[in-house]
Write a protein that holds these residues in place. Structure first.
Motif, PDB file in Angstrom:
ATOM      1  N   ALA A   1       0.705  -0.579  -0.227  1.00  0.00           N
ATOM      2  CA  ALA A   1       0.269  -0.135  -0.305  1.00  0.00           C
ATOM      3  C   ALA A   1       0.918   1.070   0.153  1.00  0.00           C
ATOM      4  CB  ALA A   1      -0.841   0.038   1.602  1.00  0.00           C
TER       5      ALA A   1
ATOM      6  N   SER B   1      -5.446   4.559  -0.114  1.00  0.00           N
ATOM      7  CA  SER B   1      -4.800   2.847  -0.744  1.00  0.00           C
ATOM      8  C   SER B   1      -5.486   1.531  -0.859  1.00  0.00           C
ATOM      9  CB  SER B   1      -3.747   2.785   0.351  1.00  0.00           C
ATOM     10  OG  SER B   1      -2.591   2.602  -0.339  1.00  0.00           O
ATOM     11  N   LEU B   2      -5.904   1.413   0.186  1.00  0.00           N
ATOM     12  CA  LEU B   2      -6.903   0.168   0.900  1.00  0.00           C
ATOM     13  C   LEU B   2      -7.529  -0.186  -0.003  1.00  0.00           C
ATOM     14  CD1 LEU B   2      -6.690  -1.859   2.691  1.00  0.00           C
ATOM     15  CD2 LEU B   2      -9.045  -0.994   4.034  1.00  0.00           C
ATOM     16  N   MET B   3      -8.086   1.055  -0.481  1.00  0.00           N
ATOM     17  CA  MET B   3      -9.733   0.992  -1.268  1.00  0.00           C
ATOM     18  C   MET B   3      -9.153   0.708  -2.794  1.00  0.00           C
ATOM     19  SD  MET B   3     -12.616   2.032  -0.267  1.00  0.00           S
ATOM     20  CE  MET B   3     -11.582   1.248   1.771  1.00  0.00           C
TER      21      MET B   3
ATOM     22  N   LEU C   1      -7.830  -1.632  -3.424  1.00  0.00           N
ATOM     23  CA  LEU C   1      -7.614  -3.585  -3.495  1.00  0.00           C
ATOM     24  C   LEU C   1      -9.164  -3.943  -4.040  1.00  0.00           C
ATOM     25  CD1 LEU C   1      -5.644  -3.312  -1.619  1.00  0.00           C
ATOM     26  CD2 LEU C   1      -5.962  -4.985  -0.717  1.00  0.00           C
ATOM     27  N   PRO C   2     -10.783  -3.172  -3.812  1.00  0.00           N
ATOM     28  CA  PRO C   2     -11.742  -3.350  -4.068  1.00  0.00           C
ATOM     29  C   PRO C   2     -11.634  -2.813  -5.962  1.00  0.00           C
ATOM     30  CG  PRO C   2     -11.911  -2.138  -1.833  1.00  0.00           C
ATOM     31  CD  PRO C   2     -10.716  -3.172  -1.873  1.00  0.00           C
ATOM     32  N   ARG C   3     -11.122  -1.635  -5.913  1.00  0.00           N
ATOM     33  CA  ARG C   3     -11.448  -1.171  -7.278  1.00  0.00           C
ATOM     34  C   ARG C   3     -10.556  -1.694  -8.561  1.00  0.00           C
ATOM     35  NH1 ARG C   3      -9.137   3.622  -8.301  1.00  0.00           N
ATOM     36  NH2 ARG C   3     -11.353   4.587  -8.734  1.00  0.00           N
TER      37      ARG C   3
ATOM     38  N   THR D   1      -9.577  -4.723  -7.727  1.00  0.00           N
ATOM     39  CA  THR D   1     -10.605  -6.643  -8.141  1.00  0.00           C
ATOM     40  C   THR D   1     -11.642  -5.983  -9.016  1.00  0.00           C
ATOM     41  OG1 THR D   1      -9.408  -6.256  -6.098  1.00  0.00           O
ATOM     42  CG2 THR D   1     -11.658  -8.126  -7.030  1.00  0.00           C
ATOM     43  N   VAL D   2     -12.378  -5.345  -8.680  1.00  0.00           N
ATOM     44  CA  VAL D   2     -13.496  -4.798  -9.963  1.00  0.00           C
ATOM     45  C   VAL D   2     -13.042  -4.998 -11.515  1.00  0.00           C
ATOM     46  CG1 VAL D   2     -15.224  -3.549 -10.453  1.00  0.00           C
ATOM     47  CG2 VAL D   2     -14.890  -4.098  -7.961  1.00  0.00           C
TER      48      VAL D   2
ATOM     49  N   ALA E   1      -2.829  -9.258  -2.215  1.00  0.00           N
ATOM     50  CA  ALA E   1      -3.784  -9.547  -1.140  1.00  0.00           C
ATOM     51  C   ALA E   1      -5.704  -8.573  -2.497  1.00  0.00           C
ATOM     52  CB  ALA E   1      -4.180  -8.716   0.041  1.00  0.00           C
ATOM     53  N   SER E   2      -4.851  -8.325  -3.706  1.00  0.00           N
ATOM     54  CA  SER E   2      -5.926  -7.992  -4.826  1.00  0.00           C
ATOM     55  C   SER E   2      -5.387  -8.354  -6.573  1.00  0.00           C
ATOM     56  CB  SER E   2      -5.688  -6.890  -4.897  1.00  0.00           C
ATOM     57  OG  SER E   2      -4.608  -5.918  -4.510  1.00  0.00           O
TER      58      SER E   2
END
Lengths: 316, 292
Positions: free
Chosen positions: B167, B175-177, B179-181, B183-184, B210-211
């Motif tokens: 990160a 920065s954490l966000m 990961l889902p972004r 991943t989408v 982790a992504s």
């Protein structure tokens, strides 16, 4: 009666005095303690209000980690009926740090997921202090897939310092397990609501928090790294955790402003641990409101969730 | 000729006499300590010929080595919010960014190129470790999403070269966000039936693993790369135990089922193009030549 935090000292002193006077009164001493007690009680509430209305981010970190704070299991037993825990990832083992299963929320069947930290030494060890291993995330994926197939909304309660960093966890693919779990959240066609009830610790948290609605308790925190970790990496000085807690913008209030969370659930005066029942009730109401919004929105909830995350950070 | 005129000058003197040579002409192999001439290294894609050690390379070099004839189209990175938290630790984050840009000539840690590899058209997304440790913030996340969305639009496979410490701490929760972004964007590409191949290079750790870096259809690791979620130091501090030999290295990950193959940098073009030809039902390389 409480585990007091350093900055709660004025309150602790007053409450100790009150307790002492009450004992004195019970012993039938020939002094009228009632008036003094009510005077002190008022002062102690005022002191508590003074402390809590001006909590610094670092103080909030401590409230969020308070040992008496209601944990996942407290919410589960109060907000859900018919809770049927499901266990195991069907590949390696069962992880007690990740609690999950099916239940009824206000009558409606749902799937639930959450990290449990434990509340005494035995349960903390059992639940690995809320630090999930790959098995826990793979169990979460299983439960989400089940929820999708049976069209059950998913509710997750987030409370973890972070995913467990150990040799076994790495060997069994901690990173991959987190990535798959995040992807499973994002792929759900059913509504998903996450509530950060204490600590939202980095990848270990997002793995079950990539939801349509992300709610957070008033004194909870959510961060890419613990303030201690940030202090050690960025300041190269572990005593700078306070500065890290402030600069990293990890409080519920900061996160709402930054568009990371959708709503804040208020806590009773003095934090969730001083009124577990009230905060759990408020959490239940907030979940019910979000759930109704999502169920009546008529939107493709998978696309809504994906687009919501893609929008985060595009304008700050 | 007597023994005095036959005198050979000690080698040490001739070495001292060559002090004016810039020190970056010879590069030290961190594994064997051997000194390697820079031209030899570059010709071998920065794989040390004797030891096989894979050195870190820049995103631009990676794209040049990877694509046919070193030719590719660079995708412009999207405009992104900089310094969302107005962060400073011992230094202002804005200053760190400025320094990293000056040092690398990149606007952030990710570069996208579109081109062909052994005749297979594809998008390559590359992280550059020399840009603040290849760390993942908003700009890097947007660039990765742009690469994936371009692949989706143009119906091309995507090969992602991961190299990151994790990160971008200075961007905190944003920065954490990522990961889902990211991943989408990965999930959308995969749902469209387009191959997504991840090449894990040294090092790939933290939130990046982790992504998107662990969501590939196929995971390829360069030899000896450090790959893991938690860094070795964090694990040692948590469990207070010595870590096993080779822990979190490519070969160890392969033994534990996390990567499909460990492939030398020099073989990547061949392996990846063959793999993509299989996934995309394209003719095998030999047949393609015969048909042409």
């Amino acid at each position: 009666m409480y585990n007091y935090l350093d900055f709660e000292k004025p309150v602790a002193d007053l409450e100790a005095k009150i307790l002492e006077l009450k004992k004195l009164g019970e012993q039938g001493e020939a002094v009228d303690v009632h008036e003094e007690i009510s005077r002190l009680e008022k002062r102690s509430v005022d002191a508590l209000r003074d402390v809590y209305k001006a909590l610094t981010p670092w103080q909030k970190v401590q409230v969020a980690r308070h040992p008496d704070r209601p944990h996942c299991i407290d919410y589960l037993s109060a907000l859900f009926t018919d809770f049927t825990p499901l266990a195991g990832d069907r590949a390696y083992g069962e992880d007690h740090a990740m609690v999950g299963g099916l239940a009824r929320f206000r009558g409606e069947p749902v799937a639930i997921l959450g990290q449990e930290k434990g509340s005494d030494t035995a349960s903390r060890l059992k639940h690995n202090f809320g630090s999930v291993r790959p098995e826990g995330y793979r169990k979460a994926v299983r439960i989400m897939e089940l929820a999708d197939r049976y069209q059950l909304p998913v509710i997750s309660l987030v409370d973890t310092a972070g995913a467990y960093p150990g040799i076994g966890a790495e060997e069994r693919g901690q990173a991959e397990a987190i990535a798959r779990s995040t992807s499973a959240c994002l792929g759900l066609r059913v509504p998903m609501i996450s509530v950060i009830i204490g600590e939202g610790g980095s990848g270990g948290a997002i793995a079950i928090a990539a939801a349509n609605r992300v709610l957070i308790l008033e004194h909870a925190i959510y961060s890419v790294i613990s303030p201690e970790g940030a202090a050690s990496i960025l300041w190269k000085d572990t005593t700078r955790s306070r500065d890290a807690a402030t600069s990293m913008k990890i409080t519920a209030q900061d996160l709402l402003e930054l568009g990371i969370v959708d709503a804040i659930i208020p806590e009773p005066l003095g934090g969730a641990h001083r009124g577990a029942e009230a905060v759990i009730e408020a959490t239940g109401d907030a979940i019910a409101r979000s759930l109704e919004e999502l169920q009546t929105s008529g939107k493709d909830l998978r696309e809504e969730r994906r687009d919501k995350f893609l929008r985060i950070g595009r304008s700050v | 000729m007597n023994w005095i005129t036959n005198y050979v000058r000690p080698k040490i003197n001739s070495m001292l006499g060559r002090r004016d040579i810039p020190d970056n002409l010879w590069i030290k192999d961190p594994e064997s300590g051997e000194m390697v001439f820079h031209k030899d290294l570059e010709e071998n894609q920065y794989v040390v010929p004797s030891s096989g050690h894979h050195m870190k390379i820049s995103a631009k070099e990676r794209l040049r080595f990877f694509f046919d004839g070193g030719q590719y189209e660079t995708l412009e990175n999207p405009k992104a919010v900089t310094d969302p938290l107005r962060f400073r630790d011992e230094k202002r984050y804005l200053d760190r960014l400025r320094d990293a840009r000056a040092k690398t000539g990149m606007d952030d840690a990710v570069l996208n190129g579109v081109g062909q590899v052994e005749g297979v058209p594809l998008v390559a997304t590359v992280q550059d470790f020399s840009f603040i440790g290849g760390s993942l913030g908003i700009a890097a996340g947007e660039a990765i999403i742009k690469g994936l969305e371009t692949a989706l639009e143009r119906r091309l496979p995507l090969v992602l070269f991961a190299a990151s410490g994790g990160a971008r701490m200075q961007e905190g929760i944003f920065s954490l966000m990522q990961l889902p972004r990211t991943t989408v964007a990965v999930d959308r590409l995969k749902e469209a039936g387009l191959p997504y191949i991840v090449v894990l290079t040294n090092p790939t750790t933290g939130g990046v693993t982790a992504s998107y870096a662990m969501l590939g259809d196929v995971h390829i690791a360069e030899p000896g790369a450090l790959i893991g979620f938690a860094g070795p130091r964090v694990i040692e501090q948590t469990i207070r135990e010595k870590l096993p030999e080779g822990f979190q290295r490519s070969e160890y990950l392969m033994a534990h089922g996390m990567v499909d193959m460990v492939v030398s940098r020099l073989e990547l073009r061949d392996k990846i193009s063959r793999l993509l030809r299989l996934m995309l039902k394209m003719p095998a390389p030999g047949e393609a030549a015969l048909a042409a």
